[in-house]
Write a protein that holds these residues in place. Structure first.
Motif, PDB file in Angstrom:
ATOM      1  N   SER A  64       0.837  -1.203   0.000  1.00 51.14           N
ATOM      2  CA  SER A  64       0.000   0.000   0.000  1.00 51.14           C
ATOM      3  C   SER A  64       0.869   1.249   0.000  1.00 51.14           C
ATOM      4  O   SER A  64       0.498   2.271  -0.565  1.00 51.14           O
ATOM      5  CB  SER A  64      -0.978  -0.005   1.166  1.00 51.14           C
ATOM      6  N   GLY A  65       2.044   1.176   0.616  1.00 49.08           N
ATOM      7  CA  GLY A  65       2.966   2.306   0.585  1.00 49.08           C
ATOM      8  C   GLY A  65       3.453   2.619  -0.813  1.00 49.08           C
ATOM      9  O   GLY A  65       3.632   3.787  -1.179  1.00 49.08           O
ATOM     10  N   VAL A  66       3.655   1.591  -1.615  1.00 50.10           N
ATOM     11  CA  VAL A  66       4.083   1.776  -3.004  1.00 50.10           C
ATOM     12  C   VAL A  66       2.997   2.500  -3.801  1.00 50.10           C
ATOM     13  O   VAL A  66       3.291   3.283  -4.706  1.00 50.10           O
ATOM     14  CB  VAL A  66       4.420   0.405  -3.653  1.00 50.10           C
ATOM     15  N   LEU A  67       1.741   2.268  -3.454  1.00 47.77           N
ATOM     16  CA  LEU A  67       0.639   2.890  -4.195  1.00 47.77           C
ATOM     17  C   LEU A  67       0.425   4.357  -3.843  1.00 47.77           C
ATOM     18  O   LEU A  67      -0.269   5.070  -4.572  1.00 47.77           O
ATOM     19  CB  LEU A  67      -0.653   2.099  -3.968  1.00 47.77           C
ATOM     20  N   VAL A  68       1.022   4.837  -2.757  1.00 50.17           N
ATOM     21  CA  VAL A  68       0.809   6.223  -2.317  1.00 50.17           C
ATOM     22  C   VAL A  68       1.174   7.235  -3.406  1.00 50.17           C
ATOM     23  O   VAL A  68       0.360   8.105  -3.737  1.00 50.17           O
ATOM     24  CB  VAL A  68       1.545   6.506  -0.993  1.00 50.17           C
ATOM     25  N   PRO A  69       2.374   7.189  -4.010  1.00 58.17           N
ATOM     26  CA  PRO A  69       2.672   8.186  -5.037  1.00 58.17           C
ATOM     27  C   PRO A  69       1.839   8.000  -6.305  1.00 58.17           C
ATOM     28  O   PRO A  69       1.564   8.967  -7.016  1.00 58.17           O
ATOM     29  CB  PRO A  69       4.167   8.002  -5.317  1.00 58.17           C
ATOM     30  N   ILE A  70       1.402   6.782  -6.573  1.00 59.45           N
ATOM     31  CA  ILE A  70       0.543   6.550  -7.741  1.00 59.45           C
ATOM     32  C   ILE A  70      -0.816   7.188  -7.504  1.00 59.45           C
ATOM     33  O   ILE A  70      -1.345   7.883  -8.381  1.00 59.45           O
ATOM     34  CB  ILE A  70       0.434   5.040  -8.034  1.00 59.45           C
ATOM     35  N   GLN A 130       2.166  20.853 -10.756  1.00 63.43           N
ATOM     36  CA  GLN A 130       3.143  20.822  -9.665  1.00 63.43           C
ATOM     37  C   GLN A 130       2.951  19.587  -8.785  1.00 63.43           C
ATOM     38  O   GLN A 130       3.919  19.000  -8.309  1.00 63.43           O
ATOM     39  CB  GLN A 130       3.063  22.110  -8.834  1.00 63.43           C
ATOM     40  N   ALA A 131       1.713  19.184  -8.580  1.00 67.67           N
ATOM     41  CA  ALA A 131       1.439  17.975  -7.803  1.00 67.67           C
ATOM     42  C   ALA A 131       1.865  16.730  -8.573  1.00 67.67           C
ATOM     43  O   ALA A 131       2.290  15.742  -7.970  1.00 67.67           O
ATOM     44  CB  ALA A 131      -0.041  17.910  -7.424  1.00 67.67           C
ATOM     45  N   VAL A 132       1.771  16.766  -9.899  1.00 64.75           N
ATOM     46  CA  VAL A 132       2.287  15.663 -10.725  1.00 64.75           C
ATOM     47  C   VAL A 132       3.769  15.498 -10.452  1.00 64.75           C
ATOM     48  O   VAL A 132       4.275  14.400 -10.182  1.00 64.75           O
ATOM     49  CB  VAL A 132       2.023  15.909 -12.229  1.00 64.75           C
ATOM     50  N   LEU A 133       4.503  16.604 -10.508  1.00 68.03           N
ATOM     51  CA  LEU A 133       5.951  16.558 -10.287  1.00 68.03           C
ATOM     52  C   LEU A 133       6.293  16.111  -8.868  1.00 68.03           C
ATOM     53  O   LEU A 133       7.304  15.435  -8.660  1.00 68.03           O
ATOM     54  CB  LEU A 133       6.576  17.925 -10.582  1.00 68.03           C
ATOM     55  N   ALA A 134       5.464  16.446  -7.901  1.00 68.23           N
ATOM     56  CA  ALA A 134       5.732  16.068  -6.507  1.00 68.23           C
ATOM     57  C   ALA A 134       5.673  14.553  -6.305  1.00 68.23           C
ATOM     58  O   ALA A 134       6.320  14.028  -5.400  1.00 68.23           O
ATOM     59  CB  ALA A 134       4.747  16.764  -5.577  1.00 68.23           C
ATOM     60  N   ALA A 135       4.919  13.846  -7.139  1.00 72.36           N
ATOM     61  CA  ALA A 135       4.807  12.391  -7.024  1.00 72.36           C
ATOM     62  C   ALA A 135       5.974  11.672  -7.698  1.00 72.36           C
ATOM     63  O   ALA A 135       6.154  10.472  -7.511  1.00 72.36           O
ATOM     64  CB  ALA A 135       3.488  11.917  -7.633  1.00 72.36           C
ATOM     65  N   MET A 136       6.765  12.428  -8.476  1.00 68.21           N
ATOM     66  CA  MET A 136       7.823  11.822  -9.287  1.00 68.21           C
ATOM     67  C   MET A 136       9.203  12.292  -8.833  1.00 68.21           C
ATOM     68  O   MET A 136       9.328  13.377  -8.273  1.00 68.21           O
ATOM     69  CB  MET A 136       7.594  12.186 -10.756  1.00 68.21           C
ATOM     70  N   ARG A 137      10.207  11.480  -9.105  1.00 68.31           N
ATOM     71  CA  ARG A 137      11.582  11.904  -8.861  1.00 68.31           C
ATOM     72  C   ARG A 137      11.928  12.983  -9.881  1.00 68.31           C
ATOM     73  O   ARG A 137      11.367  13.012 -10.985  1.00 68.31           O
ATOM     74  CB  ARG A 137      12.547  10.727  -9.011  1.00 68.31           C
ATOM     75  N   PRO A 138      12.857  13.884  -9.562  1.00 68.67           N
ATOM     76  CA  PRO A 138      13.209  14.969 -10.486  1.00 68.67           C
ATOM     77  C   PRO A 138      13.716  14.477 -11.855  1.00 68.67           C
ATOM     78  O   PRO A 138      13.469  15.119 -12.866  1.00 68.67           O
ATOM     79  CB  PRO A 138      14.316  15.731  -9.750  1.00 68.67           C
ATOM     80  N   ASP A 139      14.376  13.314 -11.867  1.00 64.35           N
ATOM     81  CA  ASP A 139      14.895  12.790 -13.133  1.00 64.35           C
ATOM     82  C   ASP A 139      13.971  11.734 -13.738  1.00 64.35           C
ATOM     83  O   ASP A 139      14.384  10.951 -14.607  1.00 64.35           O
ATOM     84  CB  ASP A 139      16.297  12.217 -12.945  1.00 64.35           C
TER      85      ASP A 139
END
Length: 157
Positions: free
Chosen positions: A30-36, A49-58
């Motif tokens: 369930s922790g893995v699903l949090v950023p998804i 901006q919220a899209v970018l917050a869920a992803m690593r910068p690279d």
């Protein structure tokens, strides 16, 4: 003749007033699903901006698209380019996955699941999502999202 079975009843202590239930245990899956889930909420809110917050910068994003005429294309973009596709508008976006397959090994994870993307409640496209995730400082982030996209045979979930 009537037989009575005697059962031993274990007394239960009353719950002390003002105490809540223990916090729910969060599984690693369930922790893995949090950023998804955060990414899907960002798409619904149309918030780049919220899209970018869920992803690593690279991070990256890749779509393998199948058009109704059968032509196919593959397009790769950076997280910034992916987030730039998210624009304000009156339509309501929603993306739902079902039956995700989750694999975890240490600080990397993979999620594979069918999805349907709807606009104003109507299926716009569907396919499969594949997420690569990395855990850094105890938090999962999306390293890459790859999805197939078609507009035929999509059914709202």
């Amino acid at each position: 003749m009537i037989l009575f079975l005697l059962a031993q009843i274990t007394p239960v202590q009353p719950i002390v007033k003002g105490t809540g239930l223990p916090p729910a245990v969060v599984s690693e899956e369930s922790g893995v699903l949090v950023p998804i889930d955060a990414l899907f909420a960002a798409l619904a809110a149309r918030d780049p901006q919220a899209v970018l917050a869920a992803m690593r910068p690279d991070a990256g994003a890749t779509v393998a698209e199948e058009k109704p005429d059968g032509t196919r294309s593959v397009r790769h973009m950076t997280a910034v380019q992916f987030a730039a596709m998210v624009k304000p508008g009156p339509e309501r976006y929603a993306e739902r996955i079902s039956d995700p397959a989750i694999e975890i090994d240490g600080d990397i994870a993979m999620v594979w699941a069918p999805y349907v993307f709807t606009i104003d409640g109507k299926p716009a496209h569907c396919g499969y999502n594949h997420f690569d995730l990395v855990r850094e400082s105890g938090r999962w982030k999306i390293q890459n999202v790859t999805w197939s996209s078609r507009t035929t045979s999509c059914v709202a979930q």
